[in-house]
Write a protein that holds these residues in place. Structure first.
Motif, short mmCIF file in Angstrom:
data_model
loop_
_atom_site.label_atom_id
_atom_site.label_comp_id
_atom_site.label_asym_id
_atom_site.label_seq_id
_atom_site.Cartn_x
_atom_site.Cartn_y
_atom_site.Cartn_z
N GLU A 158 0.81 -1.22 0.00
CA GLU A 158 0.00 0.00 0.00
C GLU A 158 0.84 1.27 0.00
OE1 GLU A 158 -3.22 0.14 -0.30
OE2 GLU A 158 -3.51 -2.04 -0.25
N ASN A 159 1.91 1.27 0.79
CA ASN A 159 2.72 2.49 0.92
C ASN A 159 4.11 2.12 1.44
OD1 ASN A 159 3.79 5.04 1.45
ND2 ASN A 159 1.80 5.88 2.05
N GLU A 160 5.01 1.79 0.52
CA GLU A 160 6.33 1.35 0.93
C GLU A 160 7.13 2.44 1.65
OE1 GLU A 160 10.32 -0.90 -0.84
OE2 GLU A 160 8.55 -0.61 -2.09
N PRO A 161 7.11 3.69 1.18
CA PRO A 161 7.85 4.72 1.93
C PRO A 161 7.39 4.84 3.38
CG PRO A 161 7.27 5.53 -0.25
CD PRO A 161 6.57 4.22 -0.08
N ARG A 162 6.10 4.71 3.62
CA ARG A 162 5.61 4.78 4.99
C ARG A 162 6.10 3.60 5.81
NH1 ARG A 162 -0.68 4.60 7.11
NH2 ARG A 162 -0.21 4.98 9.31
N ALA A 163 6.11 2.41 5.20
CA ALA A 163 6.62 1.23 5.90
C ALA A 163 8.09 1.40 6.26
CB ALA A 163 6.42 -0.02 5.04
N ILE A 164 8.86 2.00 5.34
CA ILE A 164 10.28 2.27 5.62
C ILE A 164 10.42 3.26 6.77
CG2 ILE A 164 12.39 3.27 4.67
CD1 ILE A 164 11.54 2.19 1.94
N SER A 165 9.55 4.28 6.78
CA SER A 165 9.61 5.28 7.84
C SER A 165 9.26 4.70 9.20
CB SER A 165 8.66 6.45 7.52
OG SER A 165 7.30 6.04 7.63
N LEU A 166 8.50 3.59 9.21
CA LEU A 166 8.15 2.93 10.47
C LEU A 166 9.25 1.99 10.95
CD1 LEU A 166 4.40 2.09 9.79
CD2 LEU A 166 5.30 3.83 11.34
N GLY A 167 10.30 1.87 10.15
CA GLY A 167 11.46 1.09 10.58
C GLY A 167 11.58 -0.29 9.97
N TYR A 168 10.69 -0.63 9.02
CA TYR A 168 10.75 -1.96 8.41
C TYR A 168 11.79 -1.97 7.28
CZ TYR A 168 6.45 -3.07 10.88
OH TYR A 168 5.51 -3.29 11.86
N ARG A 169 12.56 -3.03 7.23
CA ARG A 169 13.50 -3.23 6.13
C ARG A 169 12.74 -3.92 4.99
NH1 ARG A 169 18.99 -5.32 9.29
NH2 ARG A 169 19.26 -3.45 10.60
N THR A 170 12.15 -3.12 4.15
CA THR A 170 11.20 -3.63 3.17
C THR A 170 11.83 -4.59 2.17
OG1 THR A 170 11.56 -1.66 1.78
CG2 THR A 170 9.74 -1.59 3.36
N ASP A 171 13.08 -4.37 1.81
CA ASP A 171 13.74 -5.28 0.86
C ASP A 171 13.83 -6.70 1.42
OD1 ASP A 171 14.01 -3.40 -1.09
OD2 ASP A 171 16.13 -2.96 -0.70
N GLN A 172 14.08 -6.81 2.72
CA GLN A 172 14.16 -8.14 3.33
C GLN A 172 12.80 -8.83 3.33
OE1 GLN A 172 15.98 -7.89 7.19
NE2 GLN A 172 17.91 -7.07 6.41
N TYR A 173 11.75 -8.07 3.61
CA TYR A 173 10.40 -8.65 3.59
C TYR A 173 10.02 -9.08 2.17
CZ TYR A 173 9.27 -7.37 8.41
OH TYR A 173 9.23 -7.30 9.78
N LYS A 174 10.34 -8.27 1.19
CA LYS A 174 10.02 -8.61 -0.20
C LYS A 174 10.84 -9.81 -0.66
CE LYS A 174 10.65 -4.44 -1.87
NZ LYS A 174 10.67 -3.31 -2.85
N PHE A 175 12.08 -9.88 -0.24
CA PHE A 175 12.93 -11.01 -0.61
C PHE A 175 12.37 -12.31 -0.02
CE2 PHE A 175 16.59 -13.78 0.46
CZ PHE A 175 17.00 -14.08 -0.82
N LEU A 176 11.95 -12.26 1.25
CA LEU A 176 11.39 -13.45 1.88
C LEU A 176 10.08 -13.86 1.21
CD1 LEU A 176 11.49 -15.60 4.03
CD2 LEU A 176 10.48 -13.98 5.67
#
Length: 322
Positions: A201-219
């Motif tokens: 829904e909103n990757e920049p917001r997820a990054i701002s919340l501290g999630y390492r989005t690349d790791q989640y997408k890779f998994l």
């Protein structure tokens, strides 16, 4: 945590209850197939592709990552399972594990390469990797080129279940499909699944919340590829062959078609979409090359009239999570 769109319903006890009720109904209907006179090979083939479509939906419907190369996991697992069964003479359960392991390793490598890009660049990289594997398998000695691996022995699962009997094979494939479906269902409704939806829904917001989005997408990519490999390993027992068709880019296109027709981002949509597409291929085979034209026309109609897919429209109308 997530930003909900108009088509997204929050995970509530009521939503979970609705989904489990539909799952039980689906399982009972599928379990009754051998007693209805329906051609079992058609249903087994549809179940394998339904699992493949569900695995693909996990990546694109919940992770927002459109892959044009998911056929490489299906075909790789099929080739490796077929080779293990025919050449190494492994029992069926170990043959399936070999195919799953091959798809897992492949998803690690291809995911590491492709996940660094987004949008159309990610899609094109997956397509390029899939075509690269297609030409490798075309030339590799163990795949037998255009002939494929034929006459794969079905054997006895755990030394007990004779897979050469259609009814026994059907229930083994059904159990495999239901197990894979429940695993995907659990992933979607876990904290990991919620983070995936937030990234979609909103990757920049997820990054701002501290999630390492690349790791989640890779998994998510690895899980999706491994489950697609499970579908390919099961398909070997149904078709008793492994061929280049399962690695070709057109197979990846069919998976996209199944997911969109059934309902992108819905749990049961890919299952419905897979049965619709396989049924068209089965019962419209007499039209020859016109089957592709008919499929395209039906796809256009579905896109124009069912923007959310068949299951997506039903879920939206009744405000239920499906």
């Amino acid at each position: 945590m997530t930003t909900l769109t108009d088509d997204t319903l929050p995970v509530t006890p009521r939503a979970m209850r609705d989904e489990m009720i539909v799952f039980v109904m689906m399982a009972l209907l599928l379990a009754a197939v051998p007693f209805t006179g329906v051609y079992p090979f058609f249903v087994m083939q549809a179940l394998c592709f339904a699992l493949l479509a569900c695995a693909f939906n996990l990546l694109v419907g919940y992770g927002g990552l459109l892959s044009f190369g998911h056929a490489m996991f299906l075909g790789t697992a099929g080739y490796c399972s077929a080779h293990a069964l025919k050449v190494w003479a492994l029992p069926p359960e170990l043959g399936i594990l070999v195919g799953i392991a091959a798809a897992f390793v492949l998803s690690l490598v291809t995911g590491y390469i492709s996940i660094r890009r987004q949008g159309i660049y990610f899609s094109m990289i997956t397509l390029a990797l899939s075509q690269l594997l297609y030409f490798i398998y075309l030339q590799a000695p163990f795949t037998h080129g255009e002939d494929g691996i034929q006459g794969i022995p079905q054997g006895h699962m755990f030394g007990i279940f004779d897979l050469s009997k259609p009814t026994v094979l059907y229930y083994v494939v059904l159990v495999g499909f239901l197990a894979g479906f429940l695993l995907i269902f659990r992933i979607i409704n876990s904290p990991f699944g919620e983070v995936l939806k937030a990234i979609r829904e909103n990757e920049p917001r997820a990054i701002s919340l501290g999630y390492r989005t690349d790791q989640y997408k890779f998994l998510a990519f690895v899980l999706s590829g491994t489950l697609a490999g499970f579908a390919g390993a099961l398909k070997v027992f149904v078709a008793q062959n492994a061929s280049l068709t399962d690695v070709h880019w057109s197979m990846s296109g069919e998976v996209v078609l199944m997911t969109l027709v059934g309902g992108l981002g819905t749990i049961f949509g890919p299952v419905v979409g897979a049965f619709v597409i396989i049924a068209m291929q089965q019962y419209l085979a007499g039209f020859g090359q016109w089957v592709t034209v008919i499929q395209g026309a039906i796809f256009v109609v579905c896109v124009l009239t069912f923007r959310r897919g068949v299951v997506g429209e039903i879920a939206h109308y009744f405000r239920r999570s499906l």
